[in-house]
Design an enzyme around this catalytic site. Structure first.
Site, mmCIF file in Angstrom:
data_model
loop_
_atom_site.group_PDB
_atom_site.id
_atom_site.type_symbol
_atom_site.label_atom_id
_atom_site.label_comp_id
_atom_site.label_asym_id
_atom_site.label_seq_id
_atom_site.Cartn_x
_atom_site.Cartn_y
_atom_site.Cartn_z
ATOM 1 N N THR A 1 0.870 -1.176 0.000
ATOM 2 C CA THR A 1 0.000 0.000 0.000
ATOM 3 C C THR A 1 0.907 1.225 0.000
ATOM 4 O O THR A 1 2.025 1.158 0.519
ATOM 5 C CB THR A 1 -0.895 0.046 1.250
ATOM 6 O OG1 THR A 1 -0.032 0.175 2.392
ATOM 7 C CG2 THR A 1 -1.728 -1.186 1.399
ATOM 8 N N TRP B 1 -19.047 15.539 12.677
ATOM 9 C CA TRP B 1 -18.116 15.260 11.592
ATOM 10 C C TRP B 1 -18.606 15.890 10.285
ATOM 11 O O TRP B 1 -19.760 15.705 9.907
ATOM 12 C CB TRP B 1 -17.977 13.745 11.381
ATOM 13 C CG TRP B 1 -17.263 13.051 12.492
ATOM 14 C CD1 TRP B 1 -16.704 13.623 13.607
ATOM 15 C CD2 TRP B 1 -17.037 11.643 12.614
ATOM 16 N NE1 TRP B 1 -16.139 12.658 14.402
ATOM 17 C CE2 TRP B 1 -16.322 11.437 13.821
ATOM 18 C CE3 TRP B 1 -17.337 10.539 11.827
ATOM 19 C CZ2 TRP B 1 -15.932 10.170 14.251
ATOM 20 C CZ3 TRP B 1 -16.948 9.273 12.251
ATOM 21 C CH2 TRP B 1 -16.243 9.104 13.449
ATOM 22 N N GLU C 1 -5.724 -4.060 0.636
ATOM 23 C CA GLU C 1 -5.880 -5.107 1.661
ATOM 24 C C GLU C 1 -7.078 -6.011 1.397
ATOM 25 O O GLU C 1 -7.208 -7.048 2.023
ATOM 26 C CB GLU C 1 -6.053 -4.470 3.053
ATOM 27 C CG GLU C 1 -4.782 -3.878 3.652
ATOM 28 C CD GLU C 1 -4.561 -2.413 3.254
ATOM 29 O OE1 GLU C 1 -5.083 -1.997 2.201
ATOM 30 O OE2 GLU C 1 -3.859 -1.712 4.005
ATOM 31 N N LYS D 1 -13.521 17.573 12.142
ATOM 32 C CA LYS D 1 -14.290 17.523 13.389
ATOM 33 C C LYS D 1 -14.666 18.948 13.777
ATOM 34 O O LYS D 1 -13.816 19.735 14.169
ATOM 35 C CB LYS D 1 -13.463 16.850 14.481
ATOM 36 C CG LYS D 1 -13.056 15.434 14.043
ATOM 37 C CD LYS D 1 -12.874 14.472 15.200
ATOM 38 C CE LYS D 1 -12.954 13.044 14.697
ATOM 39 N NZ LYS D 1 -11.724 12.286 14.806
HETATM 40 P P1 ADP Z 1 -3.484 3.328 -1.484
HETATM 41 O O1 ADP Z 1 -3.967 4.352 -2.468
HETATM 42 O O2 ADP Z 1 -3.168 3.885 -0.136
HETATM 43 O O3 ADP Z 1 -2.514 2.326 -2.024
HETATM 44 P P2 ADP Z 1 -5.752 1.734 -1.991
HETATM 45 O O4 ADP Z 1 -5.485 1.882 -3.428
HETATM 46 O O5 ADP Z 1 -5.862 0.409 -1.387
HETATM 47 O O6 ADP Z 1 -4.702 2.460 -1.149
HETATM 48 O O7 ADP Z 1 -6.960 2.658 -1.641
HETATM 49 C C1 ADP Z 1 -7.936 2.342 -0.698
HETATM 50 C C2 ADP Z 1 -8.738 3.546 -0.312
HETATM 51 O O8 ADP Z 1 -9.154 4.290 -1.449
HETATM 52 C C3 ADP Z 1 -10.018 3.196 0.377
HETATM 53 O O9 ADP Z 1 -9.817 2.878 1.722
HETATM 54 C C4 ADP Z 1 -10.831 4.454 0.174
HETATM 55 O O10 ADP Z 1 -10.510 5.435 1.119
HETATM 56 C C5 ADP Z 1 -10.398 4.928 -1.173
HETATM 57 N N1 ADP Z 1 -11.381 4.547 -2.182
HETATM 58 C C6 ADP Z 1 -11.355 3.481 -2.989
HETATM 59 N N2 ADP Z 1 -12.430 3.451 -3.780
HETATM 60 C C7 ADP Z 1 -13.189 4.520 -3.460
HETATM 61 C C8 ADP Z 1 -14.448 5.047 -3.913
HETATM 62 N N3 ADP Z 1 -15.142 4.467 -4.883
HETATM 63 N N4 ADP Z 1 -14.904 6.167 -3.330
HETATM 64 C C9 ADP Z 1 -14.208 6.777 -2.354
HETATM 65 N N5 ADP Z 1 -13.035 6.335 -1.888
HETATM 66 C C10 ADP Z 1 -12.517 5.226 -2.428
#
Ligand code: ADP
Length: 538
Positions: free
Chosen positions: A185, A443, A330, A438
């Site tokens: 990640t 929120w 994950e 906040k």
């Molecule tokens: P990273 O970008 O940190 O590698 P990921 O690609 O696994 O992580 O991204 C996961 C996160 O992306 C989710 O926990 C969420 O916050 C955000 N995310 C993914 N899809 C959506 C969506 N359709 N709408 C809003 N947020 C999203």
């Protein structure tokens, strides 16, 4: 008493075996990195994957070894992916958009032994190679004719490396819980963390991803996975599509509107998947050139929230069904998709869009719930927001070489997202837990303000961050990138937001900047914005 059924381990190589036998003639079409379109069949692909496996074995690679790839979505990447996994080694997909220090950390942490790299990324790898002691061979995904002059030690052209090996080879057999893939990640906080997929989790996830309300691919579909294999497994499409016998069209390095359109049109693509930015580029290109999308049936949009405008334009103007999806590395990564249920079919159009704009509902084999700060379950009323927790067979239980426990006592994983879930089961992300604003004990959803603000004429991109406030704890600051040539003002934007968001959510100020920083996976880098606006006073 145990059931009396066959012990048939869920190994990913059975997917490519199935495709090669039952969809032997079905094509994979690739926009090659060298330029021309290349075609092969699932039968060819399996043959070449077996040759990769044999060649790797010849290099002494065995179960549990990490083999890295830094590559676009191409036929070669897919055959390497199956070749690695099919001998029980671990395919570590590297995201080339990460910063150099992150890549160094990741490769060294994974102790990758061999790196397969696309021509495009050779310069990135050359700059790192001196600090990558575990890698003893660089295989450049091209042939001798296109082999670049390179400073990479022990570099060889893929086709020459493969030429020495035929396909007279059998996949290894091992336990279905054996690790198959590794993806870090991006680690917006702290070091990147390695998500270690297993054969079992991948096979199950390929099936999860292909349920009719998720991707729903059949042997008739022509699918264009634009989302990269290095970004959370191309949302399982490299498993789901061959399992279904769907034709795969691999975009290579071409993610811009023109390149995407050319493939959609020439290959009569019927289904595709990508993050919102890609669709934005495509929509601009279509509009500028007055083009239509006669073959495209459906697109899955996820990774970041799908803006309303995008969904409406694709559905109304181009006749393409939009399926909004949410997930994370994950989770393999699919968590939810937003196809409408039977009970919503007769809703007015606007309400259907409202529902489809939520992040979606869980497919079978993903469980989710929301809890408050104390860990108590919250109601599914579509209003109450809480921490979003998930559970399932394709969800991480720990990070690679990390001791920390990441599950609660009942086995739930905290996604770090804040969300509500409605009575129909649709989940809506309202924020990341570290981005939520906040204000006065309540929120405010930064995401909702952003999504609304991008609907205002002249706004190209919007980001909202919380600024410390003496009375309210925090108040929202709206940061805007204008569209080229636009002079949209603070007043225009606030007037646009008026009535569309709760009055107490109204940003206290609007600032205009030239560019919003993004992470390697295309998300807004709120940390960087918080730094940039550190000490800001309303
Ligand atoms: P990273 O970008 O940190 O590698 P990921 O690609 O696994 O992580 O991204 C996961 C996160 O992306 C989710 O926990 C969420 O916050 C955000 N995310 C993914 N899809 C959506 C969506 N359709 N709408 C809003 N947020 C999203």
């Amino acid at each position: 008493m145990l059931g009396l059924m066959q012990d048939y381990p869920l190994l990913v190589q059975t997917i490519i075996d199935h495709a090669a036998l039952n969809h032997a003639e079905r094509e994979m079409v690739t926009r090659s990195i060298e330029g021309p379109i290349r075609r092969c069949t699932y039968r060819d692909l399996r043959t070449r994957a077996l040759r990769v496996a044999k060649a790797l074995r010849h290099e002494g690679v065995g179960i549990g070894d990490r083999i890295a790839t830094m590559a676009w979505n191409t036929d070669r990447h897919v055959e390497v992916w199956y070749g690695i996994m099919g001998i029980g080694a671990i395919c570590h997909t590297l995201n080339p958009r990460l910063f150099a220090e992150q890549l160094l950390y990741i490769i060294n942490h994974a102790e990758d032994r061999i790196l397969f790299v696309d021509l495009t990324f050779v310069p990135i790898v050359e700059a790192l190679a001196g600090k990558l002691p575990s890698i003893n061979k660089y295989i450049i995904l091209t042939d001798d004719t296109h082999m670049p002059d390179t400073t990479l030690p022990n570099a060889i052209a893929y086709e020459s490396w493969l030429a020495a090996h035929d396909a007279d080879f059998a996949w290894a057999s091992f336990d279905e819980n054996t690790a198959a893939g590794l993806c870090y990640t991006s680690g917006t906080t702290g070091d990147p963390k390695g998500v270690l997929y297993s054969h079992r989790s991948n096979v199950l996830h390929g099936l999860v991803g292909n349920q009719p309300d998720v991707f729903g691919l059949t042997s008739k579909h022509v699918v264009l996975p634009i989302v990269p294999m290095f970004h959370a497994n191309a949302w399982a499409l490299a498993f789901s599509a061959p399992a279904a016998g769907a034709c795969m069209v691999m975009p290579g390095a071409g993610m811009d509107g023109k390149s995407v359109y050319e493939l959609l049109d020439a290959e009569k693509v019927s289904a595709s998947a990508a993050v919102p930015t890609v669709w934005l580029g495509l929509l601009q290109y279509l509009e500028e050139n007055n083009l239509k999308l006669p073959y495209l049936d459906k697109v899955v949009i996820g990774g970041a929230a799908c803006p309303r405008m995008m969904m409406e334009t694709l559905e109304k103007d181009y006749g393409v069904e939009v399926i909004h999806a949410w997930g994370m590395t994950e989770m393999s990564p699919i968590g939810t998709t937003g196809k409408l249920k039977y009970s919503s079919e007769n809703l007015p159009y606007e309400e259907k869009i409202d529902l489809k704009l939520k992040q979606g509902r869980a497919p079978y084999l993903v469980e989710m719930k929301i809890t408050n700060d104390e860990g108590d379950d919250l109601p599914r009323d579509g209003k109450t927001s809480g921490h979003l927790l998930v559970r399932g067979p394709s969800i991480s239980s720990a990070y690679f070489k990390h001791d920390a426990n990441i599950l609660d006592e009942d086995g739930w994983f905290d996604t770090g997202d804040i969300a509500n879930i409605d009575a129909l089961g649709y989940m809506q992300i309202t924020d990341r837990d570290k981005d939520v604003i906040k204000s006065g004990g309540e929120w405010i959803s930064s995401i909702e303000i952003e999504n609304t603000a991008v609907g205002c004429d002249g706004v190209a991109e919007a980001a909202v961050i919380g600024i410390p406030h003496p009375k309210w704890t925090e108040r929202p600051l709206l940061i805007i990138v204008r569209k080229p040539g636009s002079d949209v003002s603070t007043e225009d934007i606030l007037a646009y937001l008026d009535g569309k968001i709760a009055s107490w959510w109204m940003p206290d100020a609007v600032e205009f900047i030239d560019e919003i920083p993004h992470t390697a996976t295309g998300k807004i880098q709120k940390m960087a914005l918080r730094e940039q606006f550190g000490g800001y006073k309303f």
